[in-house]
Structure formats: structure tokens, C-alpha cells
Design an enzyme around this catalytic site. Structure first.
Site, PDB file in Angstrom:
ATOM      1  N   ASP A  54       0.832  -1.195   0.000  1.00 17.79           N
ATOM      2  CA  ASP A  54       0.000   0.000   0.000  1.00 17.79           C
ATOM      3  C   ASP A  54       0.872   1.253   0.000  1.00 17.79           C
ATOM      4  O   ASP A  54       1.967   1.234  -0.568  1.00 17.79           O
ATOM      5  CB  ASP A  54      -0.953  -0.045   1.209  1.00 17.79           C
ATOM      6  CG  ASP A  54      -2.327   0.511   0.889  1.00 17.79           C
ATOM      7  OD1 ASP A  54      -2.419   1.727   0.643  1.00 17.79           O
ATOM      8  OD2 ASP A  54      -3.305  -0.255   0.883  1.00 17.79           O
ATOM      9  N   HIS A 109      -3.898   5.809   3.161  1.00 19.59           N
ATOM     10  CA  HIS A 109      -4.591   4.576   2.817  1.00 19.59           C
ATOM     11  C   HIS A 109      -3.941   3.351   3.461  1.00 19.59           C
ATOM     12  O   HIS A 109      -4.631   2.475   4.016  1.00 19.59           O
ATOM     13  CB  HIS A 109      -4.615   4.429   1.295  1.00 19.59           C
ATOM     14  CG  HIS A 109      -5.560   3.401   0.773  1.00 19.59           C
ATOM     15  ND1 HIS A 109      -5.208   2.078   0.621  1.00 19.59           N
ATOM     16  CD2 HIS A 109      -6.843   3.498   0.346  1.00 19.59           C
ATOM     17  CE1 HIS A 109      -6.240   1.399   0.122  1.00 19.59           C
ATOM     18  NE2 HIS A 109      -7.242   2.239  -0.057  1.00 19.59           N
ATOM     19  N   SER A 147     -11.661  -1.463  -0.949  1.00 20.33           N
ATOM     20  CA  SER A 147     -10.327  -1.380  -0.357  1.00 20.33           C
ATOM     21  C   SER A 147     -10.362  -1.625   1.142  1.00 20.33           C
ATOM     22  O   SER A 147      -9.397  -2.144   1.716  1.00 20.33           O
ATOM     23  CB  SER A 147      -9.722   0.007  -0.601  1.00 20.33           C
ATOM     24  OG  SER A 147      -9.276   0.155  -1.916  1.00 20.33           O
TER      25      SER A 147
END
Length: 555
Positions: free
Chosen positions: A124, A156, A346
Site C-alpha cells: 500500500d 490509505h 479497499s
């Protein structure tokens, strides 16, 4: 809102039970006489029968299938102590994590157990390595971009990592279902939010070599089988995923958000979720509906997890710059708008990665494909009654096998485990499993219509030898057997050269046989294919008989 793309009641009679006797409840059909049903049950099992009421009786039996033929019965349930006090973490923000209750994250234990650690790789945007809820969970990290893996300006990666492995029951912050997980952080997201395929591939290799048993990929590219210009399939990504699978790693990926596709909803799961053996995760809302942003796909959506109003960790630098007066810092409420009500596939995928880590920690001998099967087959079926009007009984394109149930998955470890497949990932000629044997071989493996349709075996046959191959496929499914000549490069797709097909058996049902005396010696490819919905173990046996005019040498 901007989205970042980065039934436990009735037991199927066909499922085998333990060899030792267990107690079962038998439902009585409406209008049937319970005394007559009890007599029939007693005759079948040879055991005394206990009357529960006009609606059910109970008995000890070897397995549920033993009761399948009883006239007047409507269902069979193996009796387990499924009602018990469940553990509640002392983390003060756990009440903000509605999704933990929905997936039954802690229902399996009255107290948090001590389990072996399991390494989970998060590919990520990096992580806030000093975050108080995460710093003790990180075992290693590496950056495959120009910035440090220990910083996360995007947010994220820290959000995803918190869902998987935030320190649980430590009296601060949030909790995570994957409390035995140790984090391997691979930073692959560039400053503009994009990911280079080579960075992703190198990160997968690094994570696998560093001992990851689960790899979480909460990102994806658009898949469109009808438009090659739009489709983002990457052979490099596929090869890297295949490497991970061949090393026994479970790869979990978001199926993708349709706001990056031409229309919403979008009918195809994205890559890498749409690669063989990858556990593809879609989203569902609090009310059980499936949001329009969650990509649909009958084949590659495997399971669903909560995907709206997700609360998790964020880099403290990001929350301080976004909302400096907000409390508590380092959590999504204090971050930018796109994180305050985190939504997207996600944020569904990390919950499945956490559940996978939990299974592997509870049973360290469990194989990746076994964990995947348990997670999907114990999912709670999604249909109109659960809030999904467009879902139907069984596997569907919106939620796959259903809604993630961590408690159900952990409980399934007490049952006979799914059969593992030591030959994976042998899905194509380039990754065929080489099998040896001067006279032949017996192969026991598994196949799955949705995730593992073809298994390829590479065998050496001499010129003039007669090859006899027999396949007994999964019960209830249609399986086929093919033999391809030396020089074959592809066994499927539009570019396949049928001139290399040496023999085939496409008999209806699960039994197939090939007999062929080969004229050309070399490496042949024996292919097992499942042609109808179903899954399970198969037995493949092949024998190589002497060349014409020659006798087998005496031992």
C-alpha cells in the site's frame, strides 16, 4: 464522496462429518408424525432418539448423510455449543467499529486467546510506523518507491493496516480481528497515487521471501474482457501472484470500485482480484445491501465484508494537518473527508485478510487454499432476507459465497478440513506441475469451478509408449481430461493452437479416460478441467505402457 480504490442453521447433507459420532437435530416436516420420524431415525442409526418437540428430534449419528434418507425430515443440523459468551476488547474506540460485530470478529472466545503470530504483508502507501496502535505490530518494512515506508502521506496504507492488525485489548484506540498478525509493510504507492507493476511485483516477492502467509492488496485495475484498450491485465502482476500462491501464500484483494470503471455498477472484478487463487472481496452496507460502487462478478467475487462507515487508524501527521483540534488524533474521524466515513472494497479486503491470519494462527498447519475455502464456505449467504434484493441463494455476483463470518470460520476448524492441493499454482503450461514416474503416477488434488478451473501436469512420454489416464473428478460436477503434445504453449483462449491437442475425454459426469499410443516423444501436458459449477478433490492416475513390440524389463 471520494472513494479510494487503492448460515449457520442448516447443515448441507453432502458435507462429510467426523468419523466419531456426533449429535444431530432433525427437523420434522409439517404434517409428518414425529413418532414415525423418530422410529425411522432409530432404525437408521441404531441409537435412541430424543424428542425435542413436534418440530424436531435429536440423535447421535456418524454423519449427517446417514440421516438424508429419513422420510418426513426437513433438515439436519449438527449440534454444537455455538452460543457462548464472547470477548469484548477494552479498546475505547471499538464502539465505532460497527463492522467487527457484523463479521463476528470476537465471538469465538470468552477471553482473547494467545495464538502464534502470522505475518501479513500490506502492499500500500506505507504506514505511520510510530502510531501507538500499530508500532508494536510491525515486524519489517521496505519501500519500493522514492519515499520511506515508515511515512504515509496518503493515509490509505495506515487505514488498511489498522483494520488488519491494530493492537487489540491494549486499552487505547481501536481493535482488529487479526490480533495475532505481524505486519510486513511494502510501500508501492507513488506520490501521485499510482502503482508501477514492477514495484508491485518486487514487493510481492519481498513479502513472500520475508515469511508472509497472507498478502493484502487493497487496490486494483479495471478488467474488461470486451475492450483490450481498457483492460489492465498485467502478465508481470499475474506472475508475481502465481509466485506467492506457489509458495503457499494466501493473496487477498479488493474486487474494485466502479467509480474507476466506465459505468457504475461494473460487471467485472478488477485485477489482481480476477487472477486465479486470489480471494476477491466485495463490499456490503450496514443494512445488508451491496453498494453500487462494489464491482460485480460471478466468478471472481468470492466473499463480501463491510464496506461503508469503516473506522480505522490514520497517520497522525495527516490528521493534525487536516483537523488539528480534533480528538482523538490518529484515527479516521480526524482525517480528510474521504476517510471520515471510509468506504470502498479497499476497506473490505483487510477484514478478510485479518480473518485469514486468525485462522492460520489458530491452526498453524493450515494451508492457504484450505483457509480460503473455509472463509468462503462459512460465509453467511446473502439474499433478500439479509437485505440484498439482487442476491440469491448460493454463490452470487455481488457477494460471492456471502458475508464474512469470522466466528463461523474459526468454528469450522473443529470439523474435517478441506483437502489441500500441494500442486498449485499449476493453472497453465508455463506453471505446470512436473510429475515423475517411470511407469506412471497417482495424483490427488482439488479443483474449483470459480477459482481453479484447470490443473496442468507435465509428464515425459517416450515415442511409441501407450499412455492411459483415468480421472475421477469431484462428485456432482462435470470434469474433463485433455492431453496436449510437446511444444504446447497455451491450453485455452483464442490463441490456442488445436493442432497440439493429442487426445481428450469430455464424457458427462466425473469419470474420464484417455488412451493414446504416442508417436512423438517428449513432455506432454495432462490437463484436468472442471466444466460445471462445483469443487472438491479428484483422483488422476496415468500409466505409461511399453512401446509396441517391446517388453517391460524385469525388476
Amino acid at each position: 464522496m471520494k472513494r479510494l480504490l487503492l448460515a449457520s442453521f442448516v447443515v448441507a447433507l453432502a458435507v462429510p462429518a467426523q468419523a466419531s459420532a456426533a449429535r444431530f437435530a432433525i427437523g420434522i416436516q409439517k404434517g409428518a408424525d414425529e413418532q414415525s420420524v423418530a422410529r425411522r431415525v432409530r432404525a437408521v442409526t441404531g441409537q435412541s432418539v430424543t424428542k425435542i418437540g413436534a418440530f424436531a428430534v435429536s440423535v447421535r449419528a456418524r454423519h449427517a448423510g446417514e440421516l438424508a434418507s429419513v422420510k418426513g425430515m426437513s433438515w439436519v443440523e449438527r449440534m454444537r455449543p455455538t452460543r457462548r459468551l464472547s470477548f469484548t476488547p477494552n479498546d475505547p474506540l471499538v464502539n465505532r467499529q460497527w463492522y467487527l460485530g457484523r463479521i463476528h470478529a470476537f465471538d469465538a472466545w470468552p477471553q482473547l486467546p494467545t495464538l502464534e503470530t502470522v505475518r501479513v504483508a500490506v502492499l500500500d502507501s506505507g504506514i505511520d510506523s510510530a502510531h501507538p496502535d500499530l508500532q508494536s505490530q510491525i515486524v519489517d518494512g521496505r519501500s519500493f518507491v522514492s519515499s520511506s515506508w515508515e511515512t504515509d502521506t496518503n493515509g490509505h496504507g495506515t487505514f488498511v493496516a489498522g483494520e488488519i492488525a491494530a493492537a487489540t485489548n491494549n486499552g487505547i484506540g481501536i481493535a482488529a480481528a487479526g490480533f495475532p498478525a505481524e505486519l510486513l509493510i511494502a510501500k508501492i504507492v507513488r506520490s501521485d497515487g499510482t502503482i508501477a507493476p514492477d514495484a508491485e511485483a518486487r514487493a510481492i516477492r519481498w513479502a513472500v521471501d520475508r515469511g508472509a502467509r497472507v498478502v493484502n492488496m487493497s487496490f486494483g485495475g479495471v478488467r474488461d474482457p470486451h475492450d483490450k484498450g481498457l483492460d489492465t491485465y498485467s502478465p508481470l502482476e499475474a506472475a508475481a501472484v502465481q509466485y506467492a500462491v506457489s509458495k503457499g501464500v494466501l493473496v487477498v484483494a479488493a474486487v474494485g470500485n466502479a467509480d474507476s470503471a466506465p459505468t457504475e455498477p461494473w460487471s467485472y472484478a478488477g485485477y489482481p482480484a480476477a487472477l486465479p487463487h486470489v480471494l476477491g472481496v466485495s463490499s456490503f452496507n450496514r443494512d445488508g445491501t451491496v453498494p453500487t460502487f462494489s464491482n460485480r462478478d460471478l466468478r471472481y467475487v468470492d466473499v463480501a465484508a463491510p464496506g461503508e462507515a469503516i473506522f480505522s487508524t490514520l497517520p497522525r501527521g495527516l490528521t493534525q494537518s487536516s483537523r488539528p483540534g480534533c480528538f482523538p488524533q490518529g484515527y479516521s474521524d480526524c482525517g480528510p473527508m474521504e476517510f471520515r466515513r471510509g468506504e470502498g472494497t479497499s476497506f473490505s479486503a483487510p477484514q478478510v485478510s485479518a480473518a485469514a491470519a486468525l485462522l492460520l494462527a489458530t491452526d498453524p498447519g493450515l494451508q492457504a487454499d484450505q483457509a480460503s475455502t473455509i472463509l468462503t464456505r462459512t460465509a453467511a449467504d446473502s439474499d433478500r432476507d439479509t437485505g440484498c434484493v439482487r442476491c440469491y441463494t448460493g454463490r452470487d455476483p455481488l457477494t460471492g459465497w456471502g458475508l464474512l463470518d469470522v466466528n463461523g470460520a474459526v468454528r469450522a476448524l473443529d470439523d474435517p478440513l478441506p483437502d489441500p492441493d500441494r500442486y498449485e499454482a499449476n493453472d497453465r503450461v508455463s506453471t505446470a506441475a512436473t510429475v515423475w514416474g517411470r511407469k506412471g503416477q497417482r495424483i490427488h488434488a482439488t479443483i474449483d469451478y470459480w477459482d481453479d478451473r484447470e490443473d496442468v501436469y507435465k509428464i515425459k512420454v517416450r515415442s511409441g509408449q501407450k499412455l492411459v489416464a483415468r480421472l475421477r473428478g469431484p462428485v456432482g460436477a462435470n470434469s474433463d481430461l485433455f492431453l496436449w503434445k510437446p511444444g504446447t504453449t497455451r491450453i485455452g483462449g483464442s490463441a490456442v493452437d488445436q493442432r497440439f491437442l493429442a487426445a481428450q475425454s469430455r464424457s458427462p459426469g466425473s469419470l474420464d479416460k484417455i488412451r493414446l499410443r504416442v508417436g512423438q516423444g517428449g513432455w506432454y501436458y495432462l490437463v484436468v478441467k472442471i466444466a460445471s459449477p462445483g469443487s472438491g478433490k479428484y483422483a488422476l492416475r496415468y500409466r505409461k505402457r511399453p512401446r509396441a513390440g517391446l517388453r517391460a524389463a524385469r525388476p
